[in-house]
Design an enzyme around this catalytic site. Structure first.
Site, short mmCIF file in Angstrom:
data_model
loop_
_atom_site.label_atom_id
_atom_site.label_comp_id
_atom_site.label_asym_id
_atom_site.label_seq_id
_atom_site.Cartn_x
_atom_site.Cartn_y
_atom_site.Cartn_z
N ASP A 46 0.86 -1.17 0.00
CA ASP A 46 0.00 0.00 0.00
C ASP A 46 0.91 1.23 0.00
O ASP A 46 2.12 1.13 0.16
CB ASP A 46 -0.97 -0.01 1.19
C1 BGC Z 1 -4.82 3.43 0.09
C2 BGC Z 1 -5.09 2.42 -0.99
C3 BGC Z 1 -4.93 3.07 -2.35
C4 BGC Z 1 -3.54 3.65 -2.45
C5 BGC Z 1 -3.23 4.28 -3.79
C6 BGC Z 1 -3.52 4.17 -0.13
O1 BGC Z 1 -3.36 5.23 0.75
O2 BGC Z 1 -4.81 2.78 1.35
O3 BGC Z 1 -6.36 1.88 -0.83
O4 BGC Z 1 -5.17 2.13 -3.35
O5 BGC Z 1 -3.39 4.63 -1.45
O6 BGC Z 1 -3.87 5.48 -3.95
#
Ligand code: BGC
Length: 729
Positions: free
Chosen positions: A287
């Protein structure tokens, strides 16, 4: 001699072919051979670049986009692509294909969560429609718009089973039940990916957040999660397992610390379960920053150790924090990360790029915006999804639908003429201007002469100066439609709230309107269940409209007028008070019946999982089973007849629950095992069936993932009907 000449000719031919076209560029060669061939040609540095994903800075200012995008290194594995220009995307791709040594395409990713430009209801809302086909269709539309922008990969679906609605990300998933998350997560994967990822309009899906993120303590985002083996296997893993079985191309590792080993450094979940046990052959992306955050979580001393731990646990791609780029090279040269592991990780990423057909067809069509986005059929699908997902919680004295053609309607509240908040969080590239507000919908449904409107108050704060005007128009109307709810950033990522109640000012407005004596229809637009302890008695009817997306206002108006008969049912419990959390339908039984209740508030939820009214009435017949004793190897077909006893056509979702009253590991009081929604015309009946496969539907897992099927009594529950049966050898 002749044979030697032939051999020379053959060798020369193949060498010539090899020189002209490497195997990895040969679209006819088997995929794994292409990957191996390319891997053999890559330097360590090129391999490590494949393991990184960049975004063009954390600055979302539109003026900065292109400039920063053009600075992207074309040897990078992936880019989070925020522009909506397919031409710019193709230009970047062209640099990767033509200006780098090997011509490896970039994978363009983006958060397409509930639509790209045509915004669908939030996933939590969609799950209340109880219709996998509807989820599949929404994801097809989203994939089409995204593909036509040049997005190859979405970070969706989120299949975190969420039982604490203080956690803002409850909006992004499919509610509190593991089976429902599994079924709808599967539908989403199928919708995004289609049958063949290499075909136009199909994009790669990403199951997230692996795993257990929704159990963040106190609902506080990014916090610690204490997850027993039983909860992990029984509740958190099943939707991911189903998504992997459906062919999800990628998985995202989670932020949360899973009982001491964070999700992004957890070899047990990432490698042993996901890859070795389930046979997942795509790749895992971290993530956002979850690699370097291992330092904050206290399992790595610095970014270098964080990179090593995440990589060795099984995270193949580092999203944005550059820890892999900065440190994997030296970790390899010091012998701390084996080259074999690098090769395996790159192989997984290349495999997905080949599956997407990016080596053979790296560019996306460059159509004008009007041919890419918001096509009439996309809007129709979004409106249908919105209408099907709304849940009628209460409808006293049949206040709804508003069928009296002379009735004057007072449309009141901070949500009445809002656009952006109807989209909810993660609104992709949705624009407020595209959205039909509730007021827009009401004006076209009922005509401007019948609608009076006043905002009354804001979403929060203590300004009550608009109350008088709101009360005045409510008093002069036949019905007051009160539009309350949450601003879009109150839920979603980092959208933690300590209470599910709406701010005081909104509740006070409701009390003032109620006092006028005019019947009140409460419309609730939110990204989570709302605490209705004080509001419930102030409204004659309550319709949960969630964050319904681009066409939400039209869908709401259709339900109010009766053009659409509501058919949504809750996929998440509405507690009476926030203090009841955790509260979910599939809890285990307590040690003492009727004790351990709250002394100061009722212990039951206000609206249960599965609750939802219609403008018609349905009567459930008895559950039919061919026998009452079955052997473990039999498939058991249960049936129930449901009759529409009202005057309107309607749709009824039938939910089938199983209870296993005595087992070697205690079981939840009941568990959802099957559901189906059918249209039932007024006065007609429909038969619903559930094929019970004992190994699948009556077994359970233990804390290590072992599956058990135990003989004995089971109870099947559908609506207000129950039947017992027995399983034997
Ligand atoms: C979130 C994810 C997301 C990623 C990309 C993160 O902060 O937890 O769900 O896909 O950012 O934007």
């Amino acid at each position: 001699m002749q044979r030697i000449i032939c051999l020379v000719i053959i060798i020369t031919f193949f060498c010539g072919r090899l020189a002209a076209q490497p195997v990895y560029k040969d679209s006819g060669a088997p995929l794994e051979e292409r990957v191996s061939d390319l891997l053999r040609r890559m330097t360590l540095e090129e391999k490590i670049m494949q393991l990184n994903q960049w975004t063009y800075g954390r600055n979302d200012n539109v003026n900065n986009h292109e400039k920063a995008e053009r600075q992207v290194d074309p040897t990078i594995g992936s880019v989070i692509y925020r522009s909506t220009s397919p031409a710019l995307r193709n230009e970047l791709q062209r640099r990767a294909m033509e200006e780098t040594r090997l011509g490896i395409p970039i994978l363009f990713g983006f958060d397409v969560i509930h639509g790209y430009r045509t915004i669908f209801p939030i996933p939590l809302a969609q799950s209340c429609a109880w219709d996998a086909e509807l989820v599949r269709e929404g994801c097809r539309v989203a994939a089409t718009e995204a593909y036509l922008t040049g997005i190859d990969w979405t970070f969706s679906p989120m299949v975190d089973v969420a039982r604490d609605a203080r956690w803002g990300r409850v909006a992004e998933g499919y509610g509190e039940d593991p089976y429902l998350n599994a079924v709808l997560g599967t539908a989403a994967v199928e919708g995004y990916q289609g049958d063949d990822l290499s075909q136009p309009y199909n994009i790669a899906a990403c199951l997230k957040h692996y795993v257990g993120y929704s159990l963040s303590e106190g609902g506080r985002d990014y916090h610690y999660t204490d997850i027993s083996g039983q909860t992990l296997w029984e509740t958190m893993l099943p939707p991911f397992e189903a998504g992997v079985a459906a062919g999800a191309a990628t998985v995202m590792s989670s932020f949360n610390d899973i009982s001491g080993i964070p999700g992004s450094a957890n070899r047990y979940t990432l490698t042993e379960i996901l890859k070795e046990h389930w046979g997942f052959d795509g790749f895992v992306v971290s993530d956002w920053g979850s690699v370097e955050q291992l330092v904050n979580q206290g399992v790595a001393a610095d970014r270098r150790e964080a990179a090593m731990k995440a990589f060795m646990a099984g995270v193949e791609m580092d999203m944005v924090d550059n820890a892999y780029k900065d440190h994997l090279g030296e970790l390899v040269s010091e012998g701390l990360v084996p080259v074999g592991n690098i090769d395996e990780a790159v192989r997984r990423i290349l495999r997905v790029k080949f599956r997407l057909g990016l080596f053979d067809d790296p560019y996306t069509p460059e159509l004008p915006e009007e041919d890419r986005y918001l096509l009439p059929e996309f809007r129709r699908a979004a409106e249908r999804a919105a209408a099907e997902s709304m849940v009628l919680l209460k409808n006293e004295r049949s206040v709804l639908p508003l069928t009296d053609p002379a009735a004057r309607i007072a449309l009141i509240g901070p949500m009445a003429d809002e656009r952006v908040h109807l989209m909810g969080s993660w609104e992709g590239k949705g624009l407020a201007d595209d959205v039909r507000s509730i007021l827009d919908g009401m004006l076209s449904e009922f005509g401007p002469d019948r609608i009076m409107t006043a905002r009354g108050c804001g979403f929060d704060g203590d300004d009550t100066s608009g109350f008088d005007e709101a009360v005045r128009i409510a008093a002069g109307a036949d019905v007051a439609v009160l539009c309350l709810g949450e601003m879009e950033h109150w839920s979603g990522e980092n959208g933690t709230r300590s209470t599910l109640a709406l701010p005081d000012v909104q509740e006070r407005l409701a009390a003032e309107i109620h006092r006028t004596g005019t019947p009140v229809v409460l419309l609730l637009s939110s990204g989570r269940p709302v605490e209705l302890a004080r509001l419930e008695s102030l409204a004659d009817a309550i319709l949960v409209v969630w964050q319904p997306g681009t066409c939400g206002g039209v869908a709401v108006a259709g339900i109010l007028s009766g053009r659409t008969n509501p058919s949504g049912k809750l996929s998440i419990t509405f507690p009476l008070h926030t203090g009841q959390i955790p509260i979910y339908y599939n809890m285990r039984n307590p040690a003492r019946h009727n004790q351990g209740l709250y002394q100061d508030i009722p212990s039951a939820p206000l609206y249960e999982f599965g609750h939802g009214l219609s403008y018609t009435t349905f009567e459930y017949g008895e559950i039919f089973l061919p026998e009452t004793v079955f052997s473990r190897n039999e498939t058991i077909t249960a049936e129930i007849e449901v009759r529409n006893t009202g005057a309107r056509d309607g749709k009824e979702a039938v939910l089938w629950f199983v209870t296993d009253p005595v087992a070697s590991i205690s079981r939840p009081a009941k568990e959802l095992k099957h559901f189906e929604k059918q249209d039932i015309p007024a006065g007609e009946s429909r038969t619903y069936r559930f094929e019970i496969v004992p190994e699948r539907d009556l077994s359970f897992v233990d804390a290590r993932g072992g599956r058990h099927l135990e003989n004995g009594e089971f109870i099947l529950t559908v609506g207000n009907r129950k039947i017992k049966f027995e399983l034997t050898d």
